[in-house]
Design a protein around this motif. Structure first.
Motif, PDB file in Angstrom:
ATOM      1  N   GLU A   1      20.451  -1.024   2.676  1.00 31.99           N
ATOM      2  CA  GLU A   1      20.741  -0.312   3.920  1.00 31.99           C
ATOM      3  C   GLU A   1      20.180   1.103   3.898  1.00 31.99           C
ATOM      4  N   LYS A   2      19.822   1.589   2.689  1.00 35.42           N
ATOM      5  CA  LYS A   2      19.197   2.896   2.551  1.00 35.42           C
ATOM      6  C   LYS A   2      17.689   2.708   2.395  1.00 35.42           C
ATOM      7  N   PRO A   3      16.893   3.711   2.782  1.00 30.26           N
ATOM      8  CA  PRO A   3      15.433   3.550   2.709  1.00 30.26           C
ATOM      9  C   PRO A   3      14.957   3.402   1.263  1.00 30.26           C
ATOM     10  N   PHE A   4      13.903   2.640   1.101  1.00 31.85           N
ATOM     11  CA  PHE A   4      13.224   2.516  -0.184  1.00 31.85           C
ATOM     12  C   PHE A   4      12.393   3.780  -0.378  1.00 31.85           C
ATOM     13  N   GLN A   5      12.635   4.515  -1.469  1.00 30.41           N
ATOM     14  CA  GLN A   5      11.924   5.764  -1.721  1.00 30.41           C
ATOM     15  C   GLN A   5      11.480   5.794  -3.175  1.00 30.41           C
TER      16      GLN A   5
ATOM     17  N   PRO B   1       0.826  -1.215   0.000  1.00 28.14           N
ATOM     18  CA  PRO B   1       0.000   0.000   0.000  1.00 28.14           C
ATOM     19  C   PRO B   1       0.856   1.258   0.000  1.00 28.14           C
ATOM     20  N   ALA B   2       0.388   2.271  -0.691  1.00 25.44           N
ATOM     21  CA  ALA B   2       1.077   3.558  -0.660  1.00 25.44           C
ATOM     22  C   ALA B   2       1.018   4.127   0.755  1.00 25.44           C
ATOM     23  N   GLY B   3       2.129   4.707   1.208  1.00 19.83           N
ATOM     24  CA  GLY B   3       2.194   5.266   2.548  1.00 19.83           C
ATOM     25  C   GLY B   3       2.353   4.234   3.642  1.00 19.83           C
ATOM     26  N   THR B   4       2.678   2.987   3.302  1.00 22.73           N
ATOM     27  CA  THR B   4       2.807   1.942   4.310  1.00 22.73           C
ATOM     28  C   THR B   4       3.906   2.266   5.311  1.00 22.73           C
ATOM     29  N   ARG B   5       3.659   1.885   6.566  1.00 22.48           N
ATOM     30  CA  ARG B   5       4.680   2.039   7.608  1.00 22.48           C
ATOM     31  C   ARG B   5       5.384   0.729   7.910  1.00 22.48           C
ATOM     32  N   ARG B   6       4.907  -0.320   7.294  1.00 21.83           N
ATOM     33  CA  ARG B   6       5.504  -1.629   7.519  1.00 21.83           C
ATOM     34  C   ARG B   6       6.849  -1.718   6.818  1.00 21.83           C
ATOM     35  N   LYS B   7       7.744  -2.501   7.354  1.00 21.48           N
ATOM     36  CA  LYS B   7       9.023  -2.774   6.703  1.00 21.48           C
ATOM     37  C   LYS B   7       8.864  -3.973   5.783  1.00 21.48           C
TER      38      LYS B   7
ATOM     39  N   ALA C   1       4.912   7.894  -7.461  1.00 20.96           N
ATOM     40  CA  ALA C   1       4.300   7.871  -8.787  1.00 20.96           C
ATOM     41  C   ALA C   1       2.937   8.516  -8.667  1.00 20.96           C
ATOM     42  N   GLY C   2       2.716   9.620  -9.410  1.00 20.93           N
ATOM     43  CA  GLY C   2       1.468  10.351  -9.264  1.00 20.93           C
ATOM     44  C   GLY C   2       1.324  10.861  -7.840  1.00 20.93           C
ATOM     45  N   LEU C   3       0.192  10.550  -7.208  1.00 19.11           N
ATOM     46  CA  LEU C   3      -0.045  10.966  -5.817  1.00 19.11           C
ATOM     47  C   LEU C   3       0.382   9.917  -4.807  1.00 19.11           C
ATOM     48  N   CYS C   4       0.976   8.819  -5.252  1.00 22.40           N
ATOM     49  CA  CYS C   4       1.364   7.720  -4.364  1.00 22.40           C
ATOM     50  C   CYS C   4       2.847   7.817  -4.019  1.00 22.40           C
ATOM     51  N   ARG C   5       3.141   7.520  -2.758  1.00 24.11           N
ATOM     52  CA  ARG C   5       4.528   7.587  -2.311  1.00 24.11           C
ATOM     53  C   ARG C   5       4.807   6.410  -1.381  1.00 24.11           C
ATOM     54  N   TRP C   6       5.999   5.820  -1.570  1.00 29.97           N
ATOM     55  CA  TRP C   6       6.437   4.711  -0.711  1.00 29.97           C
ATOM     56  C   TRP C   6       7.780   5.055  -0.096  1.00 29.97           C
ATOM     57  N   THR C   7       7.841   4.959   1.214  1.00 34.75           N
ATOM     58  CA  THR C   7       9.093   5.152   1.948  1.00 34.75           C
ATOM     59  C   THR C   7       9.114   4.136   3.086  1.00 34.75           C
ATOM     60  N   PHE C   8      10.019   3.185   3.019  1.00 35.65           N
ATOM     61  CA  PHE C   8      10.129   2.197   4.093  1.00 35.65           C
ATOM     62  C   PHE C   8      11.535   1.636   4.115  1.00 35.65           C
ATOM     63  N   LYS C   9      11.830   0.916   5.173  1.00 34.58           N
ATOM     64  CA  LYS C   9      13.163   0.358   5.373  1.00 34.58           C
ATOM     65  C   LYS C   9      13.124  -1.161   5.283  1.00 34.58           C
TER      66      LYS C   9
ATOM     67  N   CYS D   1       1.251   9.582 -15.542  1.00 33.89           N
ATOM     68  CA  CYS D   1       1.722   9.877 -14.186  1.00 33.89           C
ATOM     69  C   CYS D   1       3.249   9.954 -14.170  1.00 33.89           C
ATOM     70  N   SER D   2       3.769  10.947 -13.477  1.00 38.86           N
ATOM     71  CA  SER D   2       5.217  11.102 -13.356  1.00 38.86           C
ATOM     72  C   SER D   2       5.746  10.196 -12.261  1.00 38.86           C
ATOM     73  N   ILE D   3       7.031   9.794 -12.392  1.00 39.42           N
ATOM     74  CA  ILE D   3       7.669   8.879 -11.440  1.00 39.42           C
ATOM     75  C   ILE D   3       8.954   9.511 -10.921  1.00 39.42           C
ATOM     76  N   TRP D   4       9.173   9.367  -9.609  1.00 41.36           N
ATOM     77  CA  TRP D   4      10.441   9.784  -8.991  1.00 41.36           C
ATOM     78  C   TRP D   4      10.930   8.652  -8.111  1.00 41.36           C
ATOM     79  N   HIS D   5      12.261   8.422  -8.081  1.00 38.78           N
ATOM     80  CA  HIS D   5      12.820   7.393  -7.215  1.00 38.78           C
ATOM     81  C   HIS D   5      14.190   7.819  -6.742  1.00 38.78           C
ATOM     82  N   ALA D   6      14.588   7.273  -5.590  1.00 36.48           N
ATOM     83  CA  ALA D   6      15.909   7.573  -5.037  1.00 36.48           C
ATOM     84  C   ALA D   6      16.990   7.000  -5.934  1.00 36.48           C
ATOM     85  N   PRO D   7      18.225   7.519  -5.852  1.00 39.11           N
ATOM     86  CA  PRO D   7      19.300   7.037  -6.736  1.00 39.11           C
ATOM     87  C   PRO D   7      19.614   5.555  -6.574  1.00 39.11           C
ATOM     88  N   HIS D   8      19.411   5.016  -5.363  1.00 36.17           N
ATOM     89  CA  HIS D   8      19.737   3.600  -5.148  1.00 36.17           C
ATOM     90  C   HIS D   8      18.579   2.672  -5.530  1.00 36.17           C
ATOM     91  N   ILE D   9      17.548   3.226  -6.151  1.00 37.47           N
ATOM     92  CA  ILE D   9      16.418   2.455  -6.673  1.00 37.47           C
ATOM     93  C   ILE D   9      16.501   2.479  -8.192  1.00 37.47           C
TER      94      ILE D   9
END
Length: 992
Positions: free
Chosen positions: A564-568, A513-519, A571-579, A533-541
């Protein structure tokens, strides 16, 4: 009705006039809702003017004298406000009244309080205490309002204990039990309370809306407590301190905490057992049956623990089916009647004797007693209703169990090796009592349609299987609607909003799910994105474009390169950030004896301890705690797969040494740098075996199984033994899928297998109960017969005359010897295959032994034997009656035969003949003495006489015209009788 003039002066003059007409006190004057609104508006404007004065300025002598008219209006509003809101004594008035006047952030106003006090004299309201308060302490603030409430008749007169007792009654008898508690009115609630308890509540009728609002808010809070949202008193106190909490809760904490304590003493059996296990073993407990016992000498099972009152020390507990259901309410229920609870989401039933419940395919024998306060007992069943899972309680159908319950989910799938989205139905229940409903049709807004058959049940309804195939999603650029329809019922609709993008884990195929707090532990994901929809991702993704199944979305393979770095990712209005989680899980495989399996959390020994982790293993230790003993052991791990480890043999031997013969509950902790990274609780019990001499079980017959343990833990604690016994009864079941791949089952013959039995087994000395879950070898038979075609039909008994067209299906221990006996004579020896099945197609071997009406045959499997009978009744093969001579051909066993009776038209017997059968076919020719009968006709009836001297109809009977019937010669009819046609017809009609 309203005020003639709605300005301050006009309202003031009218208030003075009404006070005079009411008998001299403003407290006697009441206002309607329109007038109350006018007073509120004026009071707010006056308070705004007073708020400009600070406390020091307001204390100047005679300053407030200029505001006496305004204070008089404020006092009139305060009187009416109290009628509308206050029903409890010692209510905290100021914290509610000031916000009504428009104040924010203050809890007391000196100018307002002093002005009200000054106007008491003009309003003829007696003032308690001194005439002026120089310092407004908590005591003086209460006395200002106490003076006012004492002058108002019928308000703020409810004691705190009265309210608590009433609320507990309301929650049990109205909120929980009523079909729709929110439709209840205060007056009907109070009348019901008075009828049932004899007590009445002194509440002013204008306070009913506020009283009802507080009542339901408190009931909803208790609902959250019952659901476990606030498991302890501290978390509840924290809730009551929050600013967004309703004002009633913040200012009546003592009431809420008192109600909370009553509810916390109502425990489910599982939680009460946890409490017992935490107490010293010599603790005395008073049971619902009014017996005082020692905890260490009594073992309780959660599924057998009686409902009722338990006393431990000075604390009294209720053991109840659910925390929100009290024994006081249960005692009031009628016997043998379905009781709907919680707006038809739960059902209850009580009876004086044990009864049976059918929940879907599950059979439940209700044998748990419930005791009332006097020690009287009955049997109780309370359960949640799942729509679609048909519920039959003591032959009574629960109508609310009809319907559909479904859970949908999105999963990753691959269609033609291209990623796609699958709409799945991981949990489905469908059931109706109407057997004309046979199909569930599922339609989606994307044009997919799927039909699902419903099957009749032996309880008189129809229900579905638990599995339903998934549907591929063609689009994600629009929301999804799903329609569930039946032949004769309204459709049910579900709606699922689809986000701009959907992310799926590769290994589990779950939707992230988008916005999940689970690891999340995966390193590979698939991203489905709507077009545009536009997409953005961290350099290690890293993202890799993948060919998609549908053109309505784009698909990317998402690789998490540096975990070891967070998953970031967005896409559109959805965002994922978890470890990435620090995974550490324990899997312990017990040593199972024979076919015995234990429940989760119960083990025989540490023969295999498996650890799955991605953590560093440096400094890893294992800590074992048993009662007052504790030991910490360094452990050595051997890698058996990627991130999967097993304890080496040396560590296992150390664990076995410490745990040997120390049966009961253990705590297992894994530590690293003095931090507990994983823990589990388990119960060590001795290995248990079922004696092989008990097998196989004979189907449908109670069988005693001998159980032996490796340590003496059965029986009373003072005399424990290694042996015990249990009694079970098993019926063969049809396997979900074919098991026997060697045996060809003819059409119509149903393969059977042993059921999976779950039998509780108690160790009193350990206060532990295990479940023996096993499928015992079952010895049983089925008879089949066919008359034409190739389809076999099951019959309950073999018939002698159809032996050539009969089949005997035997199931027993695999690869076992089956012997067939007629008395002591061995007729044949057979063998079951590896699945335990044998089919006997040629049963002609039984025919020579069938020398009586019922012949018993015996089948043996090992030491077990079961019997069956072949029925050989007498039968008439041929019959012919001509010129009063009856030709009859019979066959049948000895002691059976045929009875012939000749009856006239008045059912009087004129002839009787008994013909006995022999084992061979015989033909008899009998002269029937028709001349004995003087009526116009007689009937010859043949009946079978069985070996037990009972008669059975044969279906053979003959009607015979006798000589007494007038017979007109044909030559007379040809010549004419000299009679008219009408006279002749009349004569013949009389003779018929």
């Amino acid at each position: 009705m309203t005020f003639q003039q709605q300005n301050r002066l006009g309202v003031y003059r009218e208030l003075v006039s009404r006070q005079y007409r009411a008998g001299g006190s403003l407290a006697q004057v009441e206002f309607d809702e329109q007038e109350y609104a006018v007073l509120q508006e004026l009071a707010r404007s006056i308070f705004k003017q007073l708020a400009a004065l600070d406390d020091l300025e307001a204390r100047r002598p005679n300053l407030l004298q200029a505001y006496l008219k305004e204070g008089y209006i404020l006092l009139a509003y305060a009187c009416e406000y109290i009628r509308h809101t206050l029903y409890l004594k010692e209510y905290k008035f100021w914290e509610d009244f000031l916000p009504e006047l428009g104040a924010s952030g203050i809890t007391y106003s000196y100018p307002l309080a002093e002005l009200l006090w000054l106007t008491y004299a003009q309003a003829h309201i007696p003032r308690r205490g001194q005439q002026r308060y120089e310092q407004h302490t908590d005591q003086t603030r209460r006395l200002i309002i106490k003076s006012l409430t004492d002058a108002l008749p019928g308000v703020a007169s409810l004691e705190r204990k009265q309210f608590i007792d009433f609320f507990c009654w309301f929650y049990q008898y109205r909120f929980v039990s009523h079909q729709n508690p929110y439709s209840l009115e205060v007056q009907s609630i109070l009348q019901g309370y008075q009828r049932q308890t004899g007590d009445s509540l002194p509440i002013h009728h204008k306070a009913y809306p506020r009283f009802r609002e507080d009542l339901f808010k408190l009931a909803e809070l208790i609902e959250r407590i019952a659901e476990g949202t606030y498991p302890d008193q501290e978390s509840l106190k924290a809730l009551l301190e929050q600013n967004e909490t309703p004002s009633f809760f913040r200012r009546q904490k003592d009431i809420i905490l008192s109600v909370y304590q009553r509810f916390r003493n109502a425990l489910r059996p599982e939680r009460f057992l946890e409490l017992l296990l935490s107490l010293p073993s010599d603790t005395q407990i008073s049971t619902p049956a009014h017996r005082v016992v020692n905890i260490s000498r009594v073992h309780y099972q959660s599924n057998m623990l009686h409902y009722g009152y338990y006393q431990i020390g000075k604390t009294r507990y209720q053991v109840v089916p659910f925390d929100w259901l009290w024994l006081e309410a249960i005692q009031q229920w009628p016997i043998n009647r379905l009781i709907p609870l919680r707006q038809n989401h739960y059902i209850a039933y009580k009876k004086a004797q044990p009864f049976e419940v059918r929940k879907g395919e599950q059979r439940i024998h209700v044998t748990r007693r419930c005791y009332d306060e006097q020690g009287n007992s009955f049997y109780l069943y309370v359960d949640e209703i799942t729509p679609g899972e048909l519920l039959l309680i003591d032959t009574q159908k629960v109508q609310a169990s009809q319907g559909l319950s479904v859970k949908i989910a999105l999963e990753l799938t691959f269609e033609e090796q291209r990623p796609a989205i699958l709409l799945t139905f991981p949990w489905v229940r469908v059931g109706f009592w109407n057997q004309t409903i046979r199909t569930l049709t599922v339609r989606t807004s994307q044009g997919d349609t799927q039909q699902w058959p419903l099957y009749p049940t032996d309880t008189g309804g129809v229900q579905s299987e638990s599995h339903m195939p998934g549907l591929l999603l063609k689009r994600i650029d629009c929301d999804l609607s799903i329609e569930y329809s039946f032949e004769t019922l309204p459709s049910k609709y579900m709606h699922k909003t689809l986000d701009d993008a959907l992310l799926f884990a590769s290994s589990t195929r779950q939707n992230v799910p988008a916005g999940t707090r689970r690891k999340w532990g995966d390193t590979l994901y698939y991203l489905f994105v709507k077009q545009g929809c536009s997409i953005w991702h961290a350099p290690h993704i890293a993202l890799e474009n993948v060919e998609s199944y549908s053109t309505s979305y784009r698909v990317y393979r998402v690789i998490w390169k540096e975990t070891e770095k967070p998953f970031q990712l967005s896409a559109g209005l959805c965002r994922w950030t978890f470890k990435q989680p620090g995974k550490f899980s324990i899997s312990i495989q017990p040593e199972n004896g024979s076919s015995v399996h234990l429940k989760h959390g119960q083990f025989y020994a540490f023969n295999q301890l498996q650890i799955n982790t991605n953590r560093s293993l440096e400094g890893l230790r294992c800590q074992l705690a048993y009662r007052d003993e504790q030991v910490t052991l360094p452990i050595t791990l051997t890698e058996i797969a990627e991130q999967c480890y097993r304890l080496d043999q040396k560590t296992l031997r150390s664990l076995h040494t410490f745990t040997r013969a120390r049966y009961g509950k253990w705590q297992l902790h894994f530590l690293q740098e003095d931090e507990v990274i994983e823990q589990c609780t388990f119960s060590l019990i001795p290995s248990v075996e079922i004696s092989a001499s008990s097998y196989p079980l004979i189907e449908g017959q109670p069988t005693t199984l001998e159980i032996s343990a490796s340590h003496p833990l059965f029986g009373p604690p003072e005399r424990p033994t290694r042996q015990t016994s249990i009694q079970v009864t098993a019926e063969a079941v049809t396997p979900a899928s074919p098991i026997d791949t060697q045996q060809h089952f003819p059409e119509g013959v149903q393969e059977l297998t042993a059921p999976r039995l779950t039998v509780p087994l108690s160790f009193p000395t350990l206060a532990q109960t295990i479940d023996l879950c096993f499928s015992p070898p079952l010895f049983g038979i089925r008879f089949y017969q066919r008359s034409s075609g190739t389809t076999w039909q099951r019959v309950e008994r073999l018939q002698y005359y159809y032996i050539a067209h009969s089949l005997l299906y035997i199931f027993s221990v695999p690869e076992s010897e089956i012997r067939l006996y007629a008395g002591k004579q061995l007729l044949g020896t057979y063998h079951t295959n590896s699945a335990g099945n044998a089919l006997l197609n040629d049963l002609q071997i039984l025919a020579p032994c069938c020398l009586s009406e019922y012949t018993t045959f015996t089948l043996t499997s090992g030491q077990k034997a079961l019997s069956f009978e072949v029925h050989r009744p007498p039968r008439i093969l041929e019959s012919h009656l001509q010129a009063n001579k009856l030709t009859l051909t019979l066959e049948g066993p000895p002691r059976t035969g045929v009875e012939l009776s000749l009856l006239d038209e008045h059912d009087r017997s004129h002839y009787y003949q008994y013909i006995s059968c022999s084992l061979k076919k015989h033909t008899f020719i009998l002269d029937i003495p028709v001349d004995r009968v003087k009526t116009r006709y007689c009937t010859l009836i043949a009946s079978y006489l069985l070996s037990n001297q009972t008669k059975q109809a044969t279906g053979f009977h003959w009607r015979i015209d006798t000589a007494a019937h007038p017979n007109i010669p044909s030559s007379w009819l040809e010549a004419g009788l000299g009679l008219s046609d009408a006279s002749l017809l009349e004569y013949l009609a009389e003779q018929v």
